[in-house]
Design a protein around this motif. Structure first.
Motif, short mmCIF file in Angstrom:
data_model
loop_
_atom_site.label_atom_id
_atom_site.label_comp_id
_atom_site.label_asym_id
_atom_site.label_seq_id
_atom_site.Cartn_x
_atom_site.Cartn_y
_atom_site.Cartn_z
N VAL A 246 -4.02 2.81 -0.08
CA VAL A 246 -4.83 2.99 -1.28
C VAL A 246 -4.65 1.85 -2.28
O VAL A 246 -5.37 1.77 -3.27
CB VAL A 246 -4.50 4.33 -1.99
N GLY A 247 -3.71 0.93 -2.02
CA GLY A 247 -3.51 -0.17 -2.95
C GLY A 247 -2.37 -1.07 -2.52
O GLY A 247 -1.76 -0.86 -1.47
N ILE A 248 -2.08 -2.06 -3.34
CA ILE A 248 -0.95 -2.96 -3.08
C ILE A 248 -0.43 -3.48 -4.42
O ILE A 248 -1.19 -3.66 -5.37
CB ILE A 248 -1.34 -4.13 -2.16
N VAL A 249 0.90 -3.65 -4.50
CA VAL A 249 1.53 -4.20 -5.69
C VAL A 249 2.28 -5.47 -5.28
O VAL A 249 2.98 -5.48 -4.27
CB VAL A 249 2.53 -3.21 -6.32
N THR A 250 2.13 -6.53 -6.05
CA THR A 250 2.79 -7.80 -5.76
C THR A 250 3.65 -8.22 -6.93
O THR A 250 3.61 -7.62 -8.02
CB THR A 250 1.75 -8.91 -5.48
N GLY B 162 -8.18 3.16 8.24
CA GLY B 162 -7.61 3.41 6.92
C GLY B 162 -6.11 3.58 6.91
O GLY B 162 -5.49 3.62 5.85
N THR B 163 -5.51 3.70 8.09
CA THR B 163 -4.06 3.86 8.19
C THR B 163 -3.38 2.50 8.27
O THR B 163 -3.79 1.64 9.05
CB THR B 163 -3.69 4.69 9.44
N LEU B 164 -2.38 2.30 7.47
CA LEU B 164 -1.67 1.03 7.42
C LEU B 164 -0.84 0.83 8.68
O LEU B 164 -0.03 1.67 9.06
CB LEU B 164 -0.75 0.98 6.19
N LYS B 165 -1.03 -0.29 9.34
CA LYS B 165 -0.26 -0.65 10.53
C LYS B 165 0.73 -1.79 10.27
O LYS B 165 1.75 -1.89 10.95
CB LYS B 165 -1.21 -1.08 11.66
N GLY B 166 0.41 -2.67 9.33
CA GLY B 166 1.28 -3.79 9.06
C GLY B 166 0.77 -4.62 7.90
O GLY B 166 -0.27 -4.32 7.31
N LEU C 32 -0.41 -0.03 -11.77
CA LEU C 32 -0.04 -1.42 -11.52
C LEU C 32 -0.78 -2.02 -10.32
O LEU C 32 -1.02 -3.22 -10.27
CB LEU C 32 1.47 -1.53 -11.25
N MET C 33 -1.13 -1.19 -9.36
CA MET C 33 -1.59 -1.69 -8.07
C MET C 33 -3.03 -2.21 -8.11
O MET C 33 -3.84 -1.81 -8.94
CB MET C 33 -1.50 -0.59 -7.02
N ALA C 34 -3.31 -3.12 -7.16
CA ALA C 34 -4.69 -3.51 -6.89
C ALA C 34 -5.27 -2.44 -5.98
O ALA C 34 -4.69 -2.11 -4.94
CB ALA C 34 -4.73 -4.87 -6.20
N THR C 35 -6.40 -1.86 -6.37
CA THR C 35 -6.92 -0.69 -5.67
C THR C 35 -7.75 -1.02 -4.43
O THR C 35 -8.08 -0.14 -3.65
CB THR C 35 -7.77 0.16 -6.61
N MET C 36 -8.08 -2.29 -4.24
CA MET C 36 -8.87 -2.66 -3.06
C MET C 36 -8.18 -3.82 -2.35
O MET C 36 -8.65 -4.97 -2.37
CB MET C 36 -10.30 -3.04 -3.46
N PRO C 37 -7.04 -3.55 -1.70
CA PRO C 37 -6.33 -4.63 -1.01
C PRO C 37 -7.15 -5.19 0.15
O PRO C 37 -7.95 -4.48 0.77
CB PRO C 37 -5.06 -3.94 -0.50
#
Length: 607
Positions: free
Chosen positions: A249-253, A182-186, A147-152
């Motif tokens: 690695v991705g994002i789902v909206t 590469g680490t998510l902060k926010g 489902l996710m977008a692979t290049m947020p």
């Protein structure tokens, strides 16, 4: 609200598929749009209504429900809906109402069909995932990685808000992830920029880190689509980053879920997440047996069904924690509420008690303890009210023994590993199934890793755990029969939980211990064990097949009881099964017995 063609052009040209249309074609299409205002709570259309056209949300929020009145989407600006009905027979397959005051753009049905015939970009977009009726199991069985977008879109934390807004505008997305190495902060959304920057009058050189949501909730790629919907509904968010080993690695909206239908557990999760009391929640959890029956009838796999049912318990727990904090005030130190047992493993069915504990920050002091005693009592009493009855063995956070600082929990696990007494084996078995539910998850992560490392390195402890795991045996009788219960209320029946599912749960826990695997769910443990080489592919496949058959037989039995108006349980009479079913069930028990024998003889990797 009156919108000029210029405003509509500016709005639609940033949305798929209009951004892909030729300017002249888009200009012609825009002239056909109507604007409609809907007050909060107003109905847009009901099920089977003739559709006026394609709807696009310009402002506000719209809730779309399926034919069973179950919510499938919560749509905001830029989202479209109604195309499925238009492409079928012109009548709605869903119902839709405005959650807040809403402005809709409506492309009349005739103009929609003309655009489908004339414009390739328009046709390609609305044809890409269409069926006669939404697939009821699609969201429940679709992994997030699909489902996710692979290049947020990303930016570093020192990026100024104006530059971040430009990046979002140019990429035509509604959020940006803030990362470092590469680490998510926010994460920051259009709403953050409009509300915190424009609304509060912040200067455009303000770092994005000041307006972002730090440490946002995330999901792994292995999560399923309903996890996304449940999290969005519970937390009222529209963007969920996807991370793996801490890396984005991705994002789902919400847009990604528009064409997927959630199962009805989403309705229960939504109601519980906004309930005002345990009594209100109990009105919702009473529908769990019906949910179970519906999910079984829909042909869902057992691990999907138990996962969705457990989601309801998780939401109830988190809501009770929030209500407790409202009543008692903010906690004096960080805490973490964890579940063990079937909730910890995400394997709840229609029959569940509660097993839980509290980890407290090591800064906790004796004067702080009454707060957590009150919180534990509030939550456990609330869960009992909701039908998750008190643990018969008092394995609950209300027991002071299971409400301790992290340093004490470290001592518990260390002592159990060093001195594996019968009680230590039992407690370790329960506590190895711990899963964080609400609070500061960091209180558990290091402890879990360290404990697995110590436990797997202690051969004596592992041997005792293996011995303890063999106490639950499959109900195999002489010849090709079953060893049924000999007396009492369940005479001549077999216990599908303690003699069917639990032996596999115990084996999977041993494999996880041997391989230092952090998975808690039984099916996930078996898969991870095969991947890590702790369990052979052939042995693992046989065990998975056996587990699937027993678990599904158990759920089908409970669903049949629900249909008959009987409180579901785990006791099945073999005479209720056909010869074919009895034969296959017994073969499954034989597989488990073989794996138990292999583990008991130090051959966990059955070949």
């Amino acid at each position: 609200m009156t919108l000029s063609d210029t405003s509509l052009m500016q709005f639609l040209s940033a949305i798929h598929p209009y951004d892909s249309m030729e300017p002249a074609a888009l200009q012609t299409l825009i002239a056909s749009f109507d604007v409609r205002e809907i007050a909060a709570g107003g109905m847009i259309y009901a099920l089977d209504d003739p559709l006026d056209g394609l709807f696009v949300v310009y402002r506000g929020e719209v809730e779309v429900r399926d034919e069973h009145d179950v919510p499938i989407s919560l749509l905001g600006p830029r989202n479209s809906f109604g195309e499925r009905g238009l492409l079928r027979d012109g009548t709605s397959l869903t119902s839709a109402r405005a959650v807040s005051d809403t402005t809709l753009l409506i492309l009349p049905a005739e103009r929609f069909h003309r655009a489908m015939n004339e414009d390739p970009a328009f046709r390609r977009f609305f044809n890409r995932s269409r069926s006669e009726r939404p697939n009821k199991a699609s969201l429940a069985t679709t992994r997030v990685e699909s489902l996710m977008a692979t290049m947020p879109l990303t930016c570093p934390s020192d990026t100024d808000v104006q530059s971040a807004a430009r990046l979002m505008r140019d990429a035509r997305v509604s959020s940006i992830c803030i990362t470092e190495g590469g680490t998510l902060k926010g994460i920051a959304t259009i709403r953050d920029l409009s509300g915190k920057v424009v609304g509060d009058g912040l200067p455009f050189d303000t770092p994005i880190s000041r307006v972002m949501t730090p440490g946002p909730v995330t999901l792994p790629p292995s999560a399923i689509g309903s996890d996304v919907l449940h999290m969005m509904m519970e937390r009222r968010i529209g963007h969920i980053p996807v991370t793996q080993v801490g890396k984005l690695v991705g994002i789902v909206t919400q847009t990604d879920l528009t064409r997927f239908q959630a199962v009805s557990s989403a309705e229960l999760v939504s109601e519980i997440a906004h309930a005002g009391s345990a009594e209100d929640m109990a009105q919702v959890t009473r529908r769990i047996p019906q949910l179970l029956g519906q999910l079984v009838a829909g042909g869902n796999r057992h691990e999907v069904i138990t996962r969705l049912i457990t989601d309801v318990a998780d939401t109830a727990t988190r809501r009770l924690l929030a209500l407790a904090e409202e009543q008692f005030g903010a906690p004096p130190v960080p805490y973490l509420w964890l579940a063990c047992g079937s909730q910890g493993r995400q394997e709840q069915t229609g029959v569940s008690d509660q097993d839980n504990c509290l980890f407290l920050d090591d800064r906790v002091t004796e004067p702080d303890m009454p707060y957590f005693e009150a919180l534990a009592r509030f939550v456990c009493d609330g869960l009992d009210t909701c039908g998750y009855v008190y643990c018969p063995g008092d394995m609950m956070a209300t027991n002071p023994r299971w409400r301790q600082p992290v340093r004490v929990w470290r001592e518990y696990f260390t002592s159990w590993i060093k001195t594996p007494s019968p009680e230590a084996q039992m407690l370790a078995s329960v506590m190895f199934d711990l899963r964080p539910i609400g609070g500061a998850k960091g209180l558990f992560e290091d402890l879990q890793t360290a404990t697995l490392r110590k436990a797997s390195a202690n051969s004596i402890f592992v041997a005792h755990m293996v011995s303890n795991s063999l106490k639950h045996t499959p109900p195999l009788g002489l010849l090709r029969g079953f060893a049924t219960i000999r007396s009492g209320e369940h005479k001549n029946m077999i216990d599908l939980k303690h003699n069917g599912v639990v032996p596999v749960v115990d084996l999977a826990r041993i494999y996880a211990l041997q391989g230092k695997l952090t998975a808690v769910n039984t099916a996930a443990r078996l898969d991870a064990a095969m991947e890590a080489g702790v369990l052979s592919k052939s042995g693992g496949k046989d065990l998975r097949d056996a587990y699937d058959l027993i678990a599904e037989t158990r759920l089908e039995h409970q669903a049949a009881q629900v249909r008959a108006g009987i409180i579901p349980d785990n006791f099945l009479s073999p005479t209720d099964l056909s010869d074919f079913e009895r034969s296959h069930l017994r073969d499954a028990f034989v597989v488990i017995k073989s794996l138990q024998s292999a583990v008991g003889h130090g051959r966990g990797m059955l070949s």
